[in-house]
Design a protein around this motif. Structure first.
Motif, PDB file in Angstrom:
ATOM      1  N   ARG A 149       9.474  18.294  63.320  1.00  0.00           N
ATOM      2  CA  ARG A 149      10.295  17.244  64.218  1.00  0.00           C
ATOM      3  C   ARG A 149      11.582  18.162  64.485  1.00  0.00           C
ATOM      4  N   SER A 150      11.923  18.629  63.628  1.00  0.00           N
ATOM      5  CA  SER A 150      13.392  19.821  62.858  1.00  0.00           C
ATOM      6  C   SER A 150      12.252  20.988  64.463  1.00  0.00           C
ATOM      7  N   ASP A 151      11.614  22.038  64.173  1.00  0.00           N
ATOM      8  CA  ASP A 151      10.389  22.721  64.167  1.00  0.00           C
ATOM      9  C   ASP A 151      10.646  22.542  66.468  1.00  0.00           C
ATOM     10  N   ILE A 152      10.628  21.388  66.001  1.00  0.00           N
ATOM     11  CA  ILE A 152      10.442  20.957  67.647  1.00  0.00           C
ATOM     12  C   ILE A 152      11.713  20.955  68.779  1.00  0.00           C
ATOM     13  N   THR A 153      12.515  20.423  67.516  1.00  0.00           N
ATOM     14  CA  THR A 153      13.707  20.251  68.534  1.00  0.00           C
ATOM     15  C   THR A 153      14.057  22.169  68.691  1.00  0.00           C
ATOM     16  N   ALA A 154      14.237  22.848  67.505  1.00  0.00           N
ATOM     17  CA  ALA A 154      14.929  24.218  67.748  1.00  0.00           C
ATOM     18  C   ALA A 154      13.865  24.711  68.577  1.00  0.00           C
ATOM     19  N   LEU A 155      12.637  24.743  68.731  1.00  0.00           N
ATOM     20  CA  LEU A 155      12.116  25.949  70.154  1.00  0.00           C
ATOM     21  C   LEU A 155      12.162  24.982  70.844  1.00  0.00           C
ATOM     22  N   GLU A 156      12.464  23.549  71.411  1.00  0.00           N
ATOM     23  CA  GLU A 156      12.796  23.136  72.631  1.00  0.00           C
ATOM     24  C   GLU A 156      14.441  24.202  72.798  1.00  0.00           C
ATOM     25  N   THR A 157      15.169  24.431  72.025  1.00  0.00           N
ATOM     26  CA  THR A 157      16.184  24.994  72.572  1.00  0.00           C
ATOM     27  C   THR A 157      16.246  26.629  72.706  1.00  0.00           C
ATOM     28  N   LEU A 158      15.572  26.766  72.417  1.00  0.00           N
ATOM     29  CA  LEU A 158      15.020  28.260  72.258  1.00  0.00           C
ATOM     30  C   LEU A 158      14.520  28.770  73.925  1.00  0.00           C
ATOM     31  N   GLN A 159      13.890  27.586  74.027  1.00  0.00           N
ATOM     32  CA  GLN A 159      13.632  27.960  75.255  1.00  0.00           C
ATOM     33  C   GLN A 159      14.519  27.745  76.265  1.00  0.00           C
ATOM     34  N   ARG A 160      15.413  26.459  76.492  1.00  0.00           N
ATOM     35  CA  ARG A 160      16.800  26.315  77.289  1.00  0.00           C
ATOM     36  C   ARG A 160      16.976  27.910  77.639  1.00  0.00           C
ATOM     37  N   GLU A 161      17.300  28.280  76.187  1.00  0.00           N
ATOM     38  CA  GLU A 161      18.083  29.213  76.679  1.00  0.00           C
ATOM     39  C   GLU A 161      17.376  30.461  76.618  1.00  0.00           C
ATOM     40  N   SER A 162      16.554  30.680  76.592  1.00  0.00           N
ATOM     41  CA  SER A 162      15.621  32.127  76.534  1.00  0.00           C
ATOM     42  C   SER A 162      15.658  31.764  78.403  1.00  0.00           C
ATOM     43  N   ASN A 163      14.731  30.132  79.103  1.00  0.00           N
ATOM     44  CA  ASN A 163      14.749  30.189  80.434  1.00  0.00           C
ATOM     45  C   ASN A 163      16.231  30.217  81.333  1.00  0.00           C
ATOM     46  N   ALA A 164      17.039  29.768  80.298  1.00  0.00           N
ATOM     47  CA  ALA A 164      18.747  30.782  80.889  1.00  0.00           C
ATOM     48  C   ALA A 164      18.939  31.677  81.512  1.00  0.00           C
ATOM     49  N   ALA A 165      18.766  32.617  79.866  1.00  0.00           N
ATOM     50  CA  ALA A 165      18.969  34.004  80.904  1.00  0.00           C
ATOM     51  C   ALA A 165      17.458  34.830  81.657  1.00  0.00           C
ATOM     52  N   PHE A 166      16.515  34.239  81.223  1.00  0.00           N
ATOM     53  CA  PHE A 166      15.742  34.762  82.961  1.00  0.00           C
ATOM     54  C   PHE A 166      15.995  34.374  84.200  1.00  0.00           C
ATOM     55  N   ILE A 167      16.107  32.871  84.198  1.00  0.00           N
ATOM     56  CA  ILE A 167      17.191  33.012  85.483  1.00  0.00           C
ATOM     57  C   ILE A 167      18.373  33.552  85.612  1.00  0.00           C
ATOM     58  N   ALA A 168      19.342  34.240  84.820  1.00  0.00           N
ATOM     59  CA  ALA A 168      20.610  34.832  85.249  1.00  0.00           C
ATOM     60  C   ALA A 168      19.912  36.471  85.561  1.00  0.00           C
ATOM     61  N   GLN A 169      19.268  37.257  84.623  1.00  0.00           N
ATOM     62  CA  GLN A 169      18.491  38.108  85.585  1.00  0.00           C
ATOM     63  C   GLN A 169      18.033  37.834  86.287  1.00  0.00           C
ATOM     64  N   ILE A 170      16.781  37.168  87.258  1.00  0.00           N
ATOM     65  CA  ILE A 170      16.787  37.069  88.796  1.00  0.00           C
ATOM     66  C   ILE A 170      17.769  36.808  89.566  1.00  0.00           C
ATOM     67  N   ALA A 171      18.529  36.295  89.236  1.00  0.00           N
ATOM     68  CA  ALA A 171      19.840  35.918  90.485  1.00  0.00           C
ATOM     69  C   ALA A 171      20.280  37.164  90.142  1.00  0.00           C
ATOM     70  N   SER A 172      20.756  38.209  89.084  1.00  0.00           N
ATOM     71  CA  SER A 172      21.274  39.604  89.130  1.00  0.00           C
ATOM     72  C   SER A 172      20.342  40.609  89.597  1.00  0.00           C
ATOM     73  N   LEU A 173      18.789  40.310  89.736  1.00  0.00           N
ATOM     74  CA  LEU A 173      18.339  41.251  90.506  1.00  0.00           C
ATOM     75  C   LEU A 173      18.333  40.589  92.520  1.00  0.00           C
ATOM     76  N   ARG A 174      17.782  39.640  91.994  1.00  0.00           N
ATOM     77  CA  ARG A 174      18.268  38.990  93.629  1.00  0.00           C
ATOM     78  C   ARG A 174      19.335  39.757  94.437  1.00  0.00           C
ATOM     79  N   SER A 175      20.585  39.787  93.804  1.00  0.00           N
ATOM     80  CA  SER A 175      21.922  40.337  94.049  1.00  0.00           C
ATOM     81  C   SER A 175      21.407  41.618  94.620  1.00  0.00           C
ATOM     82  N   GLN A 176      21.089  42.127  93.636  1.00  0.00           N
ATOM     83  CA  GLN A 176      20.480  44.109  94.006  1.00  0.00           C
ATOM     84  C   GLN A 176      20.394  44.110  94.790  1.00  0.00           C
ATOM     85  N   VAL A 177      19.263  43.259  95.685  1.00  0.00           N
ATOM     86  CA  VAL A 177      18.201  43.569  96.221  1.00  0.00           C
ATOM     87  C   VAL A 177      18.467  43.061  97.453  1.00  0.00           C
TER      88      VAL A 177
END
Length: 195
Positions: free
Chosen positions: A155-183
């Motif tokens: 259960r602890s590992d699942i919680t840690a992976l869910e947190t990592l997934q949310r953080e990674s997803n937020a980083a991808f969304i920020a990178q996509i927004a930056s690329l769209r802004s450049q376009v």
């Protein structure tokens, strides 16, 4: 029982009194707080009464005083006494003794779990007691059933992976927004045409 002063007016000993304007005169309400539950009994009175008389009215309504016990709690206590006074049969006592032995043998109170293939249900089946009796007794005497450490770790590992997934997803969304802004910036006229 004699009192010094008026415990209802003084708000002492679990007693209180409140006065409100009424039709033609003041209306007062005496209150008594049960010592075993949140229930508060009330008694409306038209004339001022001594504390002994108010106490007597509460007694007539089924209250016990000092300690104050409401009629509902008195009825429950009476029922419990009747239930507890019933002597268990020899078979019931043997079944309970067997349940205790099985719990001591097969339940690890420190880890909060049964040995392999044992459960409240198995003990109930073996002793012919209701599973609710076994569960309540085990809970009260040996403690609750706890998840194994392996499951807690998973259960602890699942919680840690869910947190990592949310953080990674937020980083991808920020990178996509930056690329769209450049376009968007390049599309608005800053784009050079290559001959």
């Amino acid at each position: 029982m004699s009192y010094r002063g008026h415990p209802y007016r003084e708000g002492r000993l679990g007693r209180s009194i409140s006065t409100r304007p009424g039709v033609g005169s003041l209306t007062s309400t005496a209150a008594l707080q049960c010592s075993r539950c949140p229930h508060k009994g009330t008694l409306n009175q038209r004339a001022r009464m001594p504390p002994e008389a108010i106490d007597e009215k509460f007694k007539q309504a089924g209250w016990a005083l000092d300690p104050h016990i409401c009629p509902g709690c008195r009825a429950r206590a009476s029922q419990e006494r009747k239930t507890m006074s019933a002597k268990p049969s020899p078979d019931a006592m043997r079944a309970q003794a067997s349940m205790l032995t099985l719990l001591q043998t097969h339940f690890d109170a420190a880890k909060g779990r049964y040995a392999k293939d044992w459960s409240d249900q198995k003990i109930a089946d073996d002793t012919k007691l209701a599973v609710s009796v076994v569960s309540e007794y085990r809970e009260a005497v040996f403690g609750p059933i706890q998840e194994p450490e392996e499951i807690q770790q998973l259960r602890s590992d699942i919680t840690a992976l869910e947190t990592l997934q949310r953080e990674s997803n937020a980083a991808f969304i920020a990178q996509i927004a930056s690329l769209r802004s450049q376009v968007a910036g390049l599309s608005s006229g800053k784009l050079r045409r290559i001959p």
